[in-house]
Write a protein that holds these residues in place. Structure first.
Motif, short mmCIF file in Angstrom:
data_model
loop_
_atom_site.label_atom_id
_atom_site.label_comp_id
_atom_site.label_asym_id
_atom_site.label_seq_id
_atom_site.Cartn_x
_atom_site.Cartn_y
_atom_site.Cartn_z
N LEU A 57 0.79 -1.25 -0.13
CA LEU A 57 -0.03 0.08 0.11
C LEU A 57 1.08 1.39 0.01
O LEU A 57 0.24 2.24 0.13
CB LEU A 57 -0.88 -0.07 1.11
N SER A 58 2.07 1.01 0.12
CA SER A 58 3.00 2.19 0.14
C SER A 58 2.83 3.12 -1.04
O SER A 58 3.03 2.97 -1.97
CB SER A 58 4.52 1.80 -0.06
N GLY A 59 2.47 4.47 -0.29
CA GLY A 59 2.12 5.56 -1.48
C GLY A 59 0.91 5.60 -2.36
O GLY A 59 0.70 6.60 -2.89
N LEU A 60 0.08 4.65 -1.98
CA LEU A 60 -0.99 4.67 -2.76
C LEU A 60 -2.14 5.46 -1.98
O LEU A 60 -2.38 5.56 -0.76
CB LEU A 60 -1.73 3.29 -2.57
N LYS A 61 -2.96 6.29 -2.66
CA LYS A 61 -3.90 7.30 -2.11
C LYS A 61 -5.17 6.41 -1.86
O LYS A 61 -5.92 5.88 -2.70
CB LYS A 61 -4.01 8.40 -3.04
N VAL A 62 -5.63 6.50 -0.47
CA VAL A 62 -6.82 5.65 -0.05
C VAL A 62 -7.87 6.75 0.55
O VAL A 62 -7.39 7.53 1.32
CB VAL A 62 -6.25 4.47 0.95
N LEU A 63 -9.18 6.40 0.37
CA LEU A 63 -10.19 7.18 0.73
C LEU A 63 -10.69 6.31 1.45
O LEU A 63 -11.31 5.40 0.93
CB LEU A 63 -11.05 7.88 -0.33
N CYS A 64 -10.85 6.60 2.86
CA CYS A 64 -11.94 5.89 3.67
C CYS A 64 -13.13 6.50 3.77
O CYS A 64 -13.22 7.79 4.37
CB CYS A 64 -11.23 5.63 5.14
N LEU A 65 -14.20 6.02 2.83
CA LEU A 65 -15.29 6.78 2.71
C LEU A 65 -16.69 6.49 3.85
O LEU A 65 -16.66 5.27 4.11
CB LEU A 65 -16.07 6.29 1.23
N ALA A 66 -17.09 7.50 4.39
CA ALA A 66 -17.99 7.23 5.31
C ALA A 66 -17.47 6.46 6.56
O ALA A 66 -18.22 5.24 6.90
CB ALA A 66 -19.31 6.94 4.96
N SER A 67 -16.11 6.45 6.89
CA SER A 67 -15.50 5.50 7.55
C SER A 67 -14.74 6.00 8.87
O SER A 67 -13.71 5.43 9.31
CB SER A 67 -14.56 5.00 6.45
N GLY A 68 -15.27 7.33 9.37
CA GLY A 68 -14.90 7.74 10.80
C GLY A 68 -14.85 6.67 11.97
O GLY A 68 -15.83 5.59 11.77
N GLY A 69 -14.24 6.69 12.79
CA GLY A 69 -14.21 5.81 14.12
C GLY A 69 -12.92 5.42 14.46
O GLY A 69 -12.76 4.84 15.41
N GLY A 70 -12.00 5.76 13.69
CA GLY A 70 -10.65 5.15 14.25
C GLY A 70 -10.41 3.75 14.00
O GLY A 70 -9.50 3.15 14.87
N GLN A 71 -10.98 3.25 12.94
CA GLN A 71 -10.66 1.98 12.87
C GLN A 71 -9.97 1.63 11.27
O GLN A 71 -8.76 1.40 11.57
CB GLN A 71 -12.10 1.07 12.69
N GLN A 72 -10.52 1.73 10.14
CA GLN A 72 -10.22 1.34 8.93
C GLN A 72 -8.96 2.23 8.62
O GLN A 72 -7.48 1.87 8.20
CB GLN A 72 -11.00 1.23 7.67
N GLY A 73 -9.26 3.52 8.77
CA GLY A 73 -8.20 4.43 8.25
C GLY A 73 -6.70 4.51 8.82
O GLY A 73 -5.58 4.48 8.19
N PRO A 74 -6.52 4.47 10.32
CA PRO A 74 -5.36 4.23 10.94
C PRO A 74 -4.48 3.07 10.54
O PRO A 74 -3.58 3.11 10.26
CB PRO A 74 -5.83 4.21 12.36
N VAL A 75 -5.41 2.10 10.44
CA VAL A 75 -4.85 0.65 10.00
C VAL A 75 -3.92 0.78 8.52
O VAL A 75 -2.96 0.32 8.43
CB VAL A 75 -5.56 -0.60 10.00
N LEU A 76 -4.74 1.35 7.64
CA LEU A 76 -4.38 1.48 6.43
C LEU A 76 -3.12 2.34 6.35
O LEU A 76 -2.04 2.16 5.47
CB LEU A 76 -5.46 1.99 5.47
N ALA A 77 -3.25 3.57 7.31
CA ALA A 77 -2.02 4.45 7.06
C ALA A 77 -0.92 3.87 7.68
O ALA A 77 0.24 4.09 7.31
CB ALA A 77 -2.57 5.66 7.94
N ALA A 78 -1.26 3.04 8.82
CA ALA A 78 0.12 2.33 9.24
C ALA A 78 0.62 1.22 8.35
O ALA A 78 1.91 0.90 8.25
CB ALA A 78 -0.26 1.54 10.60
N ALA A 79 -0.09 0.78 7.40
CA ALA A 79 0.42 -0.15 6.52
C ALA A 79 1.14 0.40 5.46
O ALA A 79 1.44 -0.11 4.42
CB ALA A 79 -0.79 -1.10 5.78
N GLY A 80 1.12 1.84 5.31
CA GLY A 80 2.06 2.58 4.21
C GLY A 80 1.26 3.45 3.56
O GLY A 80 1.66 4.29 2.76
#
Length: 260
Positions: A57-80
């Motif tokens: 996932l390094s460098g890929l632009k990811v939109l977490c859509l209607a995805s607040g709550g501190g779950q999907q977004g932080p994990v994907l950010a930690a993965a790069g």
């Protein structure tokens, strides 16, 4: 009434109450994610298959859509990934901001409606992750169209949504273990109420949910320019009587195919 603002307030209330889908991921999960052992869900329990994502996932632009709550977004950010989280609830986004600060992540948040992604330019994102949330919009078709607009060609949309069968039963009866078919599809949670109870429901700041047809959920993606390339089902993990008979959540992987 402004359903978007109402549901924004409703989700802010859920954060204050500590509802399940407002609880951010733990430091332990984040440490695993940073070491490459990461997974996310877009339904209830079942993780999204890792092969639905690129190897890196390094460098890929990811939109977490209607995805607040501190779950999907932080994990994907930690993965790069280069992650942007958008949600109608300011307090849900605050959960993502909390994890980002706690764990030193580079993560952006934008408050907004999933049906209107005008904050984002065309063909910007590589991946969109959209956990079960489109039940909070009256019309799901603009969600798919906007997702297609902001995704790059061959970009991936990973979505979770409800099987409309979940909504045909009387809620009160189901809690008693009785499956009583009462409601039609499409419909909303307000449609189910006696007229003299509607205003009380609205005043209580409970979220308003909409039951969408499978045609709008699946054919809607196809009409927006996607090809469905992955599919699985999930349930409540045995906590509801419906789990004995059918899985009531669906996840799809869809690829944007731009035809000249």
């Amino acid at each position: 009434m402004d359903v978007t603002q109402h549901n924004s307030n409703g989700w802010d209330k859920k954060v204050e109450e500590g509802a399940t889908y407002t609880k951010s991921v733990s430091e332990e999960i984040m440490k695993k994610s940073q070491s490459g052992e990461w997974e996310i869900t877009v339904t209830t329990n079942k993780p999204v298959p890792r092969n639905w994502f690129p190897k890196s996932l390094s460098g890929l632009k990811v939109l977490c859509l209607a995805s607040g709550g501190g779950q999907q977004g932080p994990v994907l950010a930690a993965a790069g990934a280069d992650v942007t989280v958008t949600d109608i609830s300011k307090k849900q986004l605050g959960q993502d901001e909390f994890v980002a600060k706690r764990d030193g992540l580079n993560l952006k948040t934008v408050q907004g409606d999933m049906s209107d992604l005008s904050d984002f330019i065309d063909e910007y994102f590589d991946i969109i992750v959209n956990p079960v949330s489109n039940l909070f919009v009256k019309d799901v078709l603009p969600v798919w169209k906007e997702a297609a607009r902001v995704l790059k060609n061959n970009g991936v949309l990973i979505s979770g949504f409800t099987n409309p069968l979940l909504f045909i039963f009387d809620d009160n009866q189901e809690r008693k273990g009785i499956l009583d078919v009462k409601h039609t599809i499409p419909s909303s949670s307000i449609d189910y109420l006696p007229k003299d109870e509607v205003q009380d429901y609205i005043n209580s700041n409970q979220t308003i949910e909409f039951a969408h047809t499978l045609e709008d959920q699946i054919q809607g993606q196809i009409d927006a320019g996607f090809v469905i390339s992955g599919f699985y089902e999930d349930d409540f993990g045995g906590t509801r009587i419906l789990d004995k008979y059918i899985k009531t959540f669906i996840a799809t992987k869809a690829i944007k195919v731009k035809i000249d």
